[in-house]
Write an enzyme that holds these catalytic residues in place. Structure first.
Site, PDB file in Angstrom:
ATOM      1  N   THR A  41       0.781  -1.239  -0.052  1.00  0.00           N
ATOM      2  CA  THR A  41       0.004   0.136   0.131  1.00  0.00           C
ATOM      3  C   THR A  41       0.814   1.242   0.090  1.00  0.00           C
ATOM      4  O   THR A  41       0.410   2.288  -0.506  1.00  0.00           O
ATOM      5  CB  THR A  41      -1.044  -0.053   1.270  1.00  0.00           C
ATOM      6  OG1 THR A  41      -1.730  -1.409   1.241  1.00  0.00           O
ATOM      7  CG2 THR A  41      -1.974   1.311   1.203  1.00  0.00           C
TER       8      THR A  41
ATOM      9  N   TYR B 240       6.056 -12.288   4.272  1.00  0.00           N
ATOM     10  CA  TYR B 240       4.827 -11.219   3.736  1.00  0.00           C
ATOM     11  C   TYR B 240       4.313 -12.003   2.479  1.00  0.00           C
ATOM     12  O   TYR B 240       5.216 -12.096   1.442  1.00  0.00           O
ATOM     13  CB  TYR B 240       5.446  -9.880   3.484  1.00  0.00           C
ATOM     14  CG  TYR B 240       4.356  -8.872   2.997  1.00  0.00           C
ATOM     15  CD1 TYR B 240       3.173  -9.096   2.672  1.00  0.00           C
ATOM     16  CD2 TYR B 240       5.120  -7.902   2.878  1.00  0.00           C
ATOM     17  CE1 TYR B 240       2.155  -8.130   2.266  1.00  0.00           C
ATOM     18  CE2 TYR B 240       4.148  -6.558   2.534  1.00  0.00           C
ATOM     19  CZ  TYR B 240       2.601  -6.892   2.110  1.00  0.00           C
ATOM     20  OH  TYR B 240       1.788  -6.032   1.667  1.00  0.00           O
TER      21      TYR B 240
ATOM     22  N   LYS C 257       2.524 -12.099   7.374  1.00  0.00           N
ATOM     23  CA  LYS C 257       1.129 -11.382   6.859  1.00  0.00           C
ATOM     24  C   LYS C 257       0.459 -12.249   5.952  1.00  0.00           C
ATOM     25  O   LYS C 257       1.485 -12.328   4.860  1.00  0.00           O
ATOM     26  CB  LYS C 257       1.562 -10.080   6.317  1.00  0.00           C
ATOM     27  CG  LYS C 257       0.548  -9.106   5.972  1.00  0.00           C
ATOM     28  CD  LYS C 257       1.075  -7.664   5.458  1.00  0.00           C
ATOM     29  CE  LYS C 257      -0.205  -6.894   5.150  1.00  0.00           C
ATOM     30  NZ  LYS C 257      -0.979  -7.331   3.938  1.00  0.00           N
TER      31      LYS C 257
ATOM     32  N   ILE D 215      -2.800  -6.424   9.103  1.00  0.00           N
ATOM     33  CA  ILE D 215      -2.244  -5.249   8.291  1.00  0.00           C
ATOM     34  C   ILE D 215      -2.977  -5.055   7.089  1.00  0.00           C
ATOM     35  O   ILE D 215      -2.792  -5.893   6.181  1.00  0.00           O
ATOM     36  CB  ILE D 215      -0.795  -5.631   8.112  1.00  0.00           C
ATOM     37  CG1 ILE D 215      -0.055  -6.084   9.606  1.00  0.00           C
ATOM     38  CG2 ILE D 215      -0.035  -4.412   7.569  1.00  0.00           C
ATOM     39  CD1 ILE D 215       1.326  -6.762   9.095  1.00  0.00           C
TER      40      ILE D 215
END
Length: 322
Positions: free
Chosen positions: A62, A149, A177, A220
Site C-alpha cells: 500500500t 509477507y 502477513k 495489516i
C-alpha cells in the site's frame, strides 16, 4: 521534505516485536516529483492514532515501495518512525536486490524499529529453497524479529508452507502477513504458527471476523488508512472482552471494499483516503483518463457513504500540525 538518513536518530533499545492488533499498511503521500509530503503524512498518522490503531507497516505494498529508491526508503522509514510515535512501526525491507534488503534491514535496526517484513523478491521466478535463502539473508542482515509477507498476486511467487516452517526453525520469526485471494491458506498458516510459535496477521480487510475466529492475532490492511474505527471495533469485539455488535461495522466495511474494488490497487486506496478527507498526494504512476474518471466516481460515492454514516472527516479528526 528531505531527511538525511545518515543522521537519523538512534534508539538506545528496541521495543518488543508486535504480535497482535490492527496495523495500517501505511499510505505514503508524495508530491508530483515523488517527494514525501511531511505535513500530510503527519495528519494521516494523527488520524490513525486518534482512531485507536495499534501500529503501522511502513513501505508495504500500500505504501508503493517500488516507486522509491534506497535513500528515499530510508528517509521514509525515519520520518514514519518519528511521526508515528508511540505506535510501533514494522519496516518492509523487500526488494529484488539483496544489497538493498540488507541495507534497509540494518537501517531499521539502527533507528530502533521493532521488526521487519520481507516478501519474495518478485519479477524472476524463485524456487522455495531460494526463497528461504532470501528470507534468511534479510533476517540475518537486520538482526530483527521478522515477518514473512505472502502476497503472490503481486510478487508472482507463493511462500509454501514448508518454506514458512523452515524459516521459523532457523530464524527469529515473529509472524507472517497473509494477503491475496487464497483465504483458506490462513488455516494452514495459523495451525503451523501454533506449532512453531509465530503469529498470523491477515490482509483480508473485509473478512476480519473470520480470520480472527480462525486464530489470527491481527491484521495489516490498506483499508485501515480509510476506516480505522470500523476495523479496530471488529478487532476489539472479536479478539478482546469488549462487548458489541460486529455486524454493522462488518457490513459497512464490506460496502467500502466493494466500492474500492472497482478500481485497481493501490490507486483505490488513494480514492478512499480522499473521500475520508485525508491526504493521498499525487499519483506515483501514470494514470489513464478512464481510471481518473472512475477514481472521481469512487471519491463521490464513498464521500456520500461516510456522510451518511456520520464518520468524521480527516481534517476534523486530525487538524493540521503545521
Amino acid at each position: 521534505m528531505k531527511i538525511d538518513s545518515a543522521s537519523a536518530p538512534r534508539a538506545p533499545s528496541l521495543s518488543p516485536a508486535p504480535t497482535q492488533g490492527v496495523f495500517a499498511a501505511l499510505w505514503l503521500p508524495t508530491d508530483a516529483s515523488g517527494q514525501l509530503l511531511q505535513a500530510e503524512l503527519a495528519e494521516n498518522l494523527s488520524f490513525l492514532r486518534q482512531h485507536g490503531v495499534h501500529g503501522v507497516l511502513a513501505l508495504g505494498s500500500t505504501g508503493e515501495f517500488p516507486h522509491f529508491d534506497l535513500e528515499q526508503r530510508k528517509q521514509a522509514l525515519a520520518l514514519v518512525a518519528e511521526l508515528a510515535d508511540p505506535l510501533p512501526v514494522i519496516a518492509n525491507v523487500s526488494d529484488i536486490r539483496p544489497q538493498v534488503v540488507a541495507e534497509l534491514g540494518r537501517f531499521a535496526r539502527e533507528i530502533g524499529l521493532p521488526a521487519i517484513t520481507i516478501m519474495p523478491p518478485g519479477f524472476f521466478p524463485s524456487s522455495q529453497d531460494d526463497l528461504l535463502a532470501h528470507f534468511l539473508h534479510a533476517a540475518e542482515s537486520s538482526g530483527l524479529p521478522t515477518f514473512l509477507y505472502n502476497f503472490p498476486e503481486l510478487t508472482g511467487t507463493r511462500i509454501g508452507l514448508e518454506t514458512v516452517a523452515a524459516f521459523a526453525e532457523q530464524a527469529n520469526m515473529v509472524g507472517i502477513k497473509q494477503s491475496g485471494g487464497e483465504f483458506a491458506y490462513h488455516r494452514e498458516l495459523i495451525q503451523l504458527g501454533r506449532e512453531k510459535d509465530f503469529v498470523v496477521f491477515s490482509g483480508a480487510d473485509t473478512r476480519l471476523p473470520e480470520v480472527f475466529g480462525l486464530g489470527a492475532t491481527g491484521c495489516i490492511g490498506g483499508l485501515v488508512n480509510i476506516v480505522p474505527e470500523l476495523m479496530v471495533h471488529l478487532y476489539e469485539v472479536s479478539r478482546t472482552d469488549k462487548a458489541g455488535d460486529i455486524q454493522p461495522a462488518f457490513d459497512r466495511l464490506a460496502e467500502v471494499g466493494a466500492v474500492l474494488d472497482r478500481l485497481t490497487f493501490p490507486l483505490n486506496v488513494a480514492a478512499g483516503l480522499e473521500a475520508r478527507g485525508l491526504h493521498p498526494g499525487a499519483p506515483k504512476a501514470v494514470v489513464s483518463s478512464g481510471s481518473q474518471r472512475l477514481y472521481g466516481e469512487i471519491v463521490d460515492e464513498l464521500s456520500r457513504l461516510f456522510a451518511e454514516w456520520e464518520l468524521p472527516l480527516g481534517a476534523a479528526a486530525a487538524p493540521s500540525t503545521s
